[in-house]
Motif scaffolding. Structure first.
Motif, short mmCIF file in Angstrom:
data_model
loop_
_atom_site.label_atom_id
_atom_site.label_comp_id
_atom_site.label_asym_id
_atom_site.label_seq_id
_atom_site.Cartn_x
_atom_site.Cartn_y
_atom_site.Cartn_z
N VAL A 1 31.90 32.36 37.64
CA VAL A 1 32.01 33.09 36.38
C VAL A 1 31.09 34.30 36.37
CG1 VAL A 1 31.87 32.94 33.86
CG2 VAL A 1 32.48 30.91 35.20
N THR A 2 31.61 35.41 35.84
CA THR A 2 30.79 36.58 35.50
C THR A 2 30.93 36.85 34.01
OG1 THR A 2 31.07 37.61 37.68
CG2 THR A 2 30.41 39.05 35.88
N ILE A 3 29.82 37.01 33.33
CA ILE A 3 29.83 37.42 31.92
C ILE A 3 29.64 38.93 31.88
CG2 ILE A 3 28.64 37.32 29.71
CD1 ILE A 3 27.91 34.44 30.30
N VAL A 4 30.58 39.62 31.24
CA VAL A 4 30.51 41.07 31.07
C VAL A 4 30.32 41.35 29.57
CG1 VAL A 4 31.74 43.26 31.31
CG2 VAL A 4 32.00 41.49 33.05
N ALA A 5 29.28 42.10 29.24
CA ALA A 5 29.00 42.36 27.82
C ALA A 5 28.17 43.62 27.66
CB ALA A 5 28.25 41.17 27.21
N ALA B 1 42.06 35.14 35.55
CA ALA B 1 41.92 34.94 34.10
C ALA B 1 40.69 35.67 33.56
CB ALA B 1 41.82 33.45 33.78
N VAL B 2 40.83 36.16 32.34
CA VAL B 2 39.75 36.76 31.57
C VAL B 2 39.66 36.02 30.24
CG1 VAL B 2 38.99 38.83 30.32
CG2 VAL B 2 39.94 39.04 32.63
N GLN C 1 42.06 43.74 28.89
CA GLN C 1 42.89 43.91 30.08
C GLN C 1 42.25 44.85 31.10
OE1 GLN C 1 43.92 44.05 26.96
NE2 GLN C 1 45.91 43.03 26.68
N GLU C 2 41.33 45.69 30.64
CA GLU C 2 40.63 46.62 31.52
C GLU C 2 39.94 45.89 32.68
OE1 GLU C 2 36.73 49.58 31.08
OE2 GLU C 2 37.82 48.90 29.29
N VAL C 3 39.50 44.67 32.42
CA VAL C 3 38.76 43.92 33.44
C VAL C 3 39.62 43.69 34.68
CG1 VAL C 3 37.62 41.72 33.95
CG2 VAL C 3 37.30 42.81 31.72
N PHE C 4 40.92 43.44 34.50
CA PHE C 4 41.79 43.14 35.64
C PHE C 4 41.85 44.31 36.63
CE2 PHE C 4 43.76 40.26 32.40
CZ PHE C 4 43.53 39.06 33.07
N ASP C 5 41.58 45.54 36.15
CA ASP C 5 41.69 46.71 37.02
C ASP C 5 40.34 47.19 37.56
OD1 ASP C 5 44.50 46.96 36.74
OD2 ASP C 5 44.21 47.84 34.75
N MET C 6 39.27 46.52 37.20
CA MET C 6 37.98 46.89 37.74
C MET C 6 37.90 46.46 39.20
SD MET C 6 35.66 45.84 34.41
CE MET C 6 34.08 46.08 35.26
N PRO C 7 37.47 47.35 40.11
CA PRO C 7 37.49 47.03 41.55
C PRO C 7 36.80 45.72 41.89
CG PRO C 7 36.95 49.34 41.20
CD PRO C 7 36.97 48.71 39.85
N LYS D 1 28.26 46.14 30.51
CA LYS D 1 29.30 47.17 30.50
C LYS D 1 29.97 47.19 29.13
CE LYS D 1 33.44 48.76 32.96
NZ LYS D 1 32.91 50.12 33.23
N VAL D 2 30.35 48.38 28.69
CA VAL D 2 31.12 48.54 27.46
C VAL D 2 32.59 48.61 27.84
CG1 VAL D 2 31.57 49.98 25.46
CG2 VAL D 2 29.23 49.74 26.30
#
Length: 363
Positions: free
Chosen positions: A39-43, A204-205, A191-197, A185-186
């Motif tokens: 898991v990665t938490i992005v916030a 799943a997000v 859905q933006e997460v799926f396209d982050m390299p 990250k802002v």
């Protein structure tokens, strides 16, 4: 078919991204790591000491919260679901205390007191036997002689209170210790997460963003709070017949007490109203004079405003399939209003079940 489901389940466990580092997001991330997920938490915002939190972070509601558990008699399906989530969270807190983690996590179990000036039927029907069926601990209806002026109904039961800064830091520390990753990250949309390299290929997000990214059903519920150094020996909730509230939530561990009482849906003002603060302190003193020994007054540490993300129709806890090749899951877990802390581990368990359901549905 079983092999396909197992393969999809293994694929999902390879990497999950959780959006949001409020109490729901971190609890969800920690639960998934404990269940074997990567898991990665992005916030945008992460836990920090209360003294350093800025008013600019008004939409990061967890630090401003009065973090306790109120058992509300459920009267519809939404309330029943939230009640079950609150029970799961309550049991989780009991386990932490049993394991000797109470001081590290900032947890205190204590008496919770409810006062209602004009009680609805669900409260009037709440007998000791019914409360036991609902999972209340040490529930007792208060006698008329124990009630403050103008209060028609009162009860006490065992509950917990949290120091939110200590508790959220405890969650995040355990998340990282078990291998969870963190990224600041802002985001503009989930859905933006799926396209982050760095996340390309994830299955799943989990959207624990609080406000849900432009969900029209979510509105900010402005809450003004006064944090006082005075420590209260119980947590108090009083519902007045004019719609106002009196709230006192001890934080413990030198965190003082949260004094509240405002709920203003749709109001965006970020500046605390000193007259409202003064009235909230006055109301608490009249309801629970024991908080102030004779000759003493409140020592105000801070007046703050927070925006609870309240969702019409109740919190959104469900998943949708994102039409990609292969298909992806976007799991939503937001909109809990003022019940984030008390329902957090129930939501975390529901998210794990939804990920398993997704693996089964598309496997």
């Amino acid at each position: 078919m079983m092999e396909c489901q197992e393969g999809k389940r293994d694929e999902i466990r390879q990497h999950i991204v959780v959006i949001g580092a409020g109490v729901v997001g971190i609890s969800t991330g920690l639960n998934l790591v404990q269940e074997g997920f990567h898991v990665t938490i992005v916030a945008r915002d992460f836990p920090a000491p209360f003294e350093t939190i800025s008013v600019d972070q008004i939409n990061y509601t967890s630090p401003w919260a009065g973090a306790h558990c109120r058992f509300i008699p459920p009267t519809n399906e939404t309330e029943k679901r939230e009640h079950e989530m609150a029970l799961l969270t309550f049991r989780h807190m009991e386990r932490l205390v049993k394991d000797g983690k109470q001081a590290e996590a900032g947890i205190r179990f204590m008496k919770g007191v409810e006062y209602v000036e004009r009680p609805p039927q669900a409260y009037l029907d709440l007998t000791e036997a019914k409360a036991a069926e609902l999972g209340y601990k040490s529930f007792r209806r208060l006698d008329k002689t124990e009630l403050p002026a103008n209060v028609e109904w009162g009860a006490e039961y065992q509950t917990f209170c949290l120091n939110p800064m200590m508790y959220c830091a405890f969650l995040l520390r355990n998340f990282a210790r078990l291998g969870g990753k963190i990224q600041k990250k802002v985001l503009q949309c989930p859905q933006e997460v799926f396209d982050m390299p760095e996340f390309r290929g994830i299955a799943a997000v989990v959207n624990c963003s609080g406000f849900g990214f432009d969900d029209p059903a979510v509105i900010p519920n402005r809450g003004q709070l006064v944090i006082v150094a005075n420590d209260c020996d119980v947590t108090i909730t009083r519902q007045n017949k004019d719609g106002s509230w009196v709230v006192a939530i001890p934080r413990g561990y030198d965190g003082g007490t949260v004094v509240g009482g405002t709920r203003e849906p749709g109001v965006l003002d970020t500046v605390p109203d000193p007259l409202k603060s003064k009235q909230m302190l006055k109301n608490l003193k009249e309801t629970h004079p024991q908080i102030l020994p004779e000759g003493q007054d409140f020592k105000v540490l801070r007046e703050v405003v927070g925006r609870r993300p309240m969702r019409e129709g109740g919190p959104r806890v469900e998943y949708e399939v994102v039409d990609r090749n292969p298909k992806k899951a976007l799991v939503h877990a937001y909109g809990l209003g003022g019940r984030g802390y008390e329902c957090s581990w129930g939501v975390a368990a529901a998210v794990k079940d939804l990920l398993d359901q997704f693996a089964q549905d598309v496997g």
